[in-house]
Enzyme design. Structure first.
Site, PDB file in Angstrom:
ATOM      1  N   CYS A 107     -11.060   3.186  -1.929  1.00 44.64           N
ATOM      2  CA  CYS A 107      -9.872   3.737  -1.260  1.00 44.64           C
ATOM      3  C   CYS A 107      -9.698   2.990   0.052  1.00 44.64           C
ATOM      4  O   CYS A 107     -10.682   2.709   0.742  1.00 44.64           O
ATOM      5  CB  CYS A 107     -10.068   5.235  -0.997  1.00 44.64           C
ATOM      6  SG  CYS A 107      -8.706   5.979  -0.080  1.00 44.64           S
ATOM      7  N   THR A 108      -8.442   2.713   0.371  1.00 47.58           N
ATOM      8  CA  THR A 108      -8.130   1.946   1.585  1.00 47.58           C
ATOM      9  C   THR A 108      -8.730   2.540   2.855  1.00 47.58           C
ATOM     10  O   THR A 108      -9.056   1.814   3.791  1.00 47.58           O
ATOM     11  CB  THR A 108      -6.604   1.902   1.779  1.00 47.58           C
ATOM     12  OG1 THR A 108      -6.086   3.230   1.597  1.00 47.58           O
ATOM     13  CG2 THR A 108      -5.953   0.945   0.812  1.00 47.58           C
ATOM     14  N   HIS A 109      -8.833   3.863   2.902  1.00 53.09           N
ATOM     15  CA  HIS A 109      -9.226   4.535   4.146  1.00 53.09           C
ATOM     16  C   HIS A 109     -10.734   4.545   4.403  1.00 53.09           C
ATOM     17  O   HIS A 109     -11.163   4.803   5.521  1.00 53.09           O
ATOM     18  CB  HIS A 109      -8.762   5.987   4.120  1.00 53.09           C
ATOM     19  CG  HIS A 109      -7.284   6.162   4.255  1.00 53.09           C
ATOM     20  ND1 HIS A 109      -6.386   5.615   3.374  1.00 53.09           N
ATOM     21  CD2 HIS A 109      -6.545   6.835   5.171  1.00 53.09           C
ATOM     22  CE1 HIS A 109      -5.161   5.943   3.736  1.00 53.09           C
ATOM     23  NE2 HIS A 109      -5.231   6.691   4.824  1.00 53.09           N
TER      24      HIS A 109
ATOM     25  N   GLU B 105      -7.420   9.440   8.914  1.00 48.91           N
ATOM     26  CA  GLU B 105      -6.156   9.376   9.660  1.00 48.91           C
ATOM     27  C   GLU B 105      -6.257  10.175  10.958  1.00 48.91           C
ATOM     28  O   GLU B 105      -5.612   9.842  11.952  1.00 48.91           O
ATOM     29  CB  GLU B 105      -4.995   9.858   8.779  1.00 48.91           C
ATOM     30  CG  GLU B 105      -4.823   8.938   7.589  1.00 48.91           C
ATOM     31  CD  GLU B 105      -3.446   8.944   6.963  1.00 48.91           C
ATOM     32  OE1 GLU B 105      -2.609   9.764   7.365  1.00 48.91           O
ATOM     33  OE2 GLU B 105      -3.236   8.107   6.062  1.00 48.91           O
TER      34      GLU B 105
ATOM     35  N   CYS C  59      -3.645  -0.922  -2.259  1.00 48.70           N
ATOM     36  CA  CYS C  59      -3.903   0.490  -2.558  1.00 48.70           C
ATOM     37  C   CYS C  59      -4.697   0.620  -3.864  1.00 48.70           C
ATOM     38  O   CYS C  59      -4.273   0.109  -4.906  1.00 48.70           O
ATOM     39  CB  CYS C  59      -2.562   1.192  -2.698  1.00 48.70           C
ATOM     40  SG  CYS C  59      -2.675   2.922  -3.138  1.00 48.70           S
ATOM     41  N   ASN C  60      -5.828   1.288  -3.788  1.00 51.25           N
ATOM     42  CA  ASN C  60      -6.651   1.464  -4.990  1.00 51.25           C
ATOM     43  C   ASN C  60      -5.921   2.292  -6.043  1.00 51.25           C
ATOM     44  O   ASN C  60      -5.987   1.997  -7.234  1.00 51.25           O
ATOM     45  CB  ASN C  60      -7.961   2.169  -4.629  1.00 51.25           C
ATOM     46  CG  ASN C  60      -8.895   1.282  -3.840  1.00 51.25           C
ATOM     47  OD1 ASN C  60      -9.857   0.755  -4.378  1.00 51.25           O
ATOM     48  ND2 ASN C  60      -8.621   1.080  -2.564  1.00 51.25           N
ATOM     49  N   THR C  61      -5.230   3.328  -5.588  1.00 54.89           N
ATOM     50  CA  THR C  61      -4.519   4.203  -6.526  1.00 54.89           C
ATOM     51  C   THR C  61      -3.409   3.426  -7.248  1.00 54.89           C
ATOM     52  O   THR C  61      -3.252   3.530  -8.468  1.00 54.89           O
ATOM     53  CB  THR C  61      -3.929   5.407  -5.766  1.00 54.89           C
ATOM     54  OG1 THR C  61      -4.968   6.018  -4.991  1.00 54.89           O
ATOM     55  CG2 THR C  61      -3.337   6.418  -6.699  1.00 54.89           C
TER      56      THR C  61
ATOM     57  N   TYR D 292      -0.291   8.691  -2.649  1.00 55.16           N
ATOM     58  CA  TYR D 292      -0.162   8.424  -4.074  1.00 55.16           C
ATOM     59  C   TYR D 292      -1.323   9.076  -4.846  1.00 55.16           C
ATOM     60  O   TYR D 292      -1.232   9.297  -6.032  1.00 55.16           O
ATOM     61  CB  TYR D 292      -0.219   6.917  -4.345  1.00 55.16           C
ATOM     62  CG  TYR D 292       1.035   6.131  -4.038  1.00 55.16           C
ATOM     63  CD1 TYR D 292       2.074   6.656  -3.267  1.00 55.16           C
ATOM     64  CD2 TYR D 292       1.175   4.839  -4.535  1.00 55.16           C
ATOM     65  CE1 TYR D 292       3.213   5.899  -2.992  1.00 55.16           C
ATOM     66  CE2 TYR D 292       2.310   4.083  -4.278  1.00 55.16           C
ATOM     67  CZ  TYR D 292       3.323   4.610  -3.504  1.00 55.16           C
ATOM     68  OH  TYR D 292       4.438   3.861  -3.246  1.00 55.16           O
ATOM     69  N   GLY D 293      -2.406   9.334  -4.128  1.00 58.65           N
ATOM     70  CA  GLY D 293      -3.654   9.768  -4.769  1.00 58.65           C
ATOM     71  C   GLY D 293      -3.590  11.099  -5.491  1.00 58.65           C
ATOM     72  O   GLY D 293      -4.476  11.435  -6.266  1.00 58.65           O
TER      73      GLY D 293
ATOM     74  N   ASP E 217       0.860  -1.195   0.000  1.00 63.04           N
ATOM     75  CA  ASP E 217       0.000   0.000   0.000  1.00 63.04           C
ATOM     76  C   ASP E 217       0.892   1.240   0.000  1.00 63.04           C
ATOM     77  O   ASP E 217       2.064   1.179   0.351  1.00 63.04           O
ATOM     78  CB  ASP E 217      -0.906   0.009   1.242  1.00 63.04           C
ATOM     79  CG  ASP E 217      -1.815   1.237   1.263  1.00 63.04           C
ATOM     80  OD1 ASP E 217      -2.461   1.518   0.235  1.00 63.04           O
ATOM     81  OD2 ASP E 217      -1.862   1.936   2.288  1.00 63.04           O
ATOM     82  N   SER E 218       0.287   2.366  -0.369  1.00 61.59           N
ATOM     83  CA  SER E 218       1.020   3.633  -0.356  1.00 61.59           C
ATOM     84  C   SER E 218       1.370   4.061   1.076  1.00 61.59           C
ATOM     85  O   SER E 218       2.257   4.873   1.280  1.00 61.59           O
ATOM     86  CB  SER E 218       0.178   4.722  -1.014  1.00 61.59           C
ATOM     87  OG  SER E 218      -1.053   4.848  -0.325  1.00 61.59           O
TER      88      SER E 218
HETATM   89  N1  DGL Z   1      -4.042   3.982  -0.353  1.00 55.81           N
HETATM   90  C1  DGL Z   1      -4.643   5.000  -1.197  1.00 55.81           C
HETATM   91  C2  DGL Z   1      -5.801   4.382  -1.987  1.00 55.81           C
HETATM   92  O1  DGL Z   1      -6.370   3.366  -1.623  1.00 55.81           O
HETATM   93  C3  DGL Z   1      -5.098   6.213  -0.403  1.00 55.81           C
HETATM   94  C4  DGL Z   1      -3.963   7.051   0.144  1.00 55.81           C
HETATM   95  C5  DGL Z   1      -3.088   7.681  -0.935  1.00 55.81           C
HETATM   96  O2  DGL Z   1      -3.524   8.642  -1.601  1.00 55.81           O
HETATM   97  O3  DGL Z   1      -1.976   7.210  -1.118  1.00 55.81           O
HETATM   98  O4  DGL Z   1      -6.155   4.896  -3.021  1.00 55.81           O
END
Ligand code: DGL
Length: 262
Positions: free
Chosen positions: A183-185, A152, A75-77, A44-45, A12-13
């Site tokens: 998105c992970t969050h 966060e 990570c989705n991104t 990363y987004g 993940d990012s």
């Molecule tokens: N982990 C990223 C996602 O799932 C979210 C945080 C980021 O922007 O890196 O897209």
């Protein structure tokens, strides 16, 4: 039953991907997991395609050192921008979170929504994956960049978060009753999302990805033997609030953290 004691490599990012690890550990408690969070370079987004792809390849190369049987891009991104490149480069199979999320969305009734980071939404990856499975389906996307910071901060069920969710979700047409949490969050914000758009069905991309991983292990890759699997957490930077924020996503205390260089 096939067994393979090699770990799952999860990338993940940052530490948001621990929501995916939580889903994996709930469904597949025996699996050893090596988690790599690129905390030195998150988010990363907001980054461009080429940068996200390069970072994803670097993360994949590092995880290979731990001899994984499968790589999972939590990570989705990074899944939206780096999955094909990592699949081409990796000697072991790689899954991202978008295809499983899109598979679940494609089976929903009517129009669907997708929420994620700016880079995920701009990639059009969810839309393409949903349309490949359900041609003609109405897919509406919304970038929700502030939600990562609110998650966060721990403002999970908070009037401010509800208001921010309401404002972002307002761009989705009324007929959208199913929304992919791309998105992970976002899974930790479900209480606020639900208040902002009551009665919506939320598809947790991490949860459906854990099910896909379970099917892959059962079909060909093999499960780990008995007992509770070990979780090893590698981060590219260990800032001050990691234990608190990471624990919230993992829903268990963060034990050993190792700092690595990509
Ligand atoms: N982990 C990223 C996602 O799932 C979210 C945080 C980021 O922007 O890196 O897209």
């Amino acid at each position: 039953m096939i067994t393979d004691n090699r770990p799952l490599g999860v990338f993940d990012s940052g530490i948001g991907g621990l929501t995916v690890v939580h889903a994996l550990r709930r469904l597949l408690p025996g699996e050893n997991i090596v988690y790599l969070g690129d905390t030195a370079r998150v988010p990363y987004g907001t980054k461009s395609h080429g940068t996200i792809e390069r970072y994803t390849l670097q993360a994949g190369a590092l995880l290979q050192r731990y001899d994984p049987k499968l790589l999972i891009i939590a990570c989705n991104t990074a899944s939206a921008h780096g999955l094909p490149a990592l699949q081409a480069a990796s000697p072991v199979p790689v899954v991202g979170v978008i295809e499983p999320g899109a598979e679940a969305a494609s089976k929903a009734d009517g129009a669907v929504g997708v929420i994620g980071t700016i880079a995920t939404v701009q990639s059009g990856a969810y839309e393409a994956a949903i349309l490949a499975r359900a041609p003609g389906k109405a897919v509406h996307s919304a970038a929700c960049p502030l939600l990562v910071g609110l998650a966060e901060e721990g403002w999970l069920d908070d009037p401010i978060t509800v208001e921010v969710c309401r404002r972002y979700l307002a761009v989705l047409p009324e007929e959208v009753r199913t929304v992919v949490l791309g998105c992970t969050h976002y899974p930790v914000l479900k209480a606020s999302l639900e208040q902002a758009r009551p009665g919506t069905r939320w598809i947790d991309s991490g949860e459906v990805t854990a099910r896909t991983v379970g099917s892959l292990l059962g079909a060909s890759l093999g499960f780990h033997g008995e007992g509770r699997g070990r979780l090893r957490i590698l981060l590219t930077d260990a800032g001050s609030r990691l234990q608190e924020v990471g624990g919230r996503f993992l829903e268990e205390p963060l034990e050993s953290l190792e700092v690595v260089d990509l």
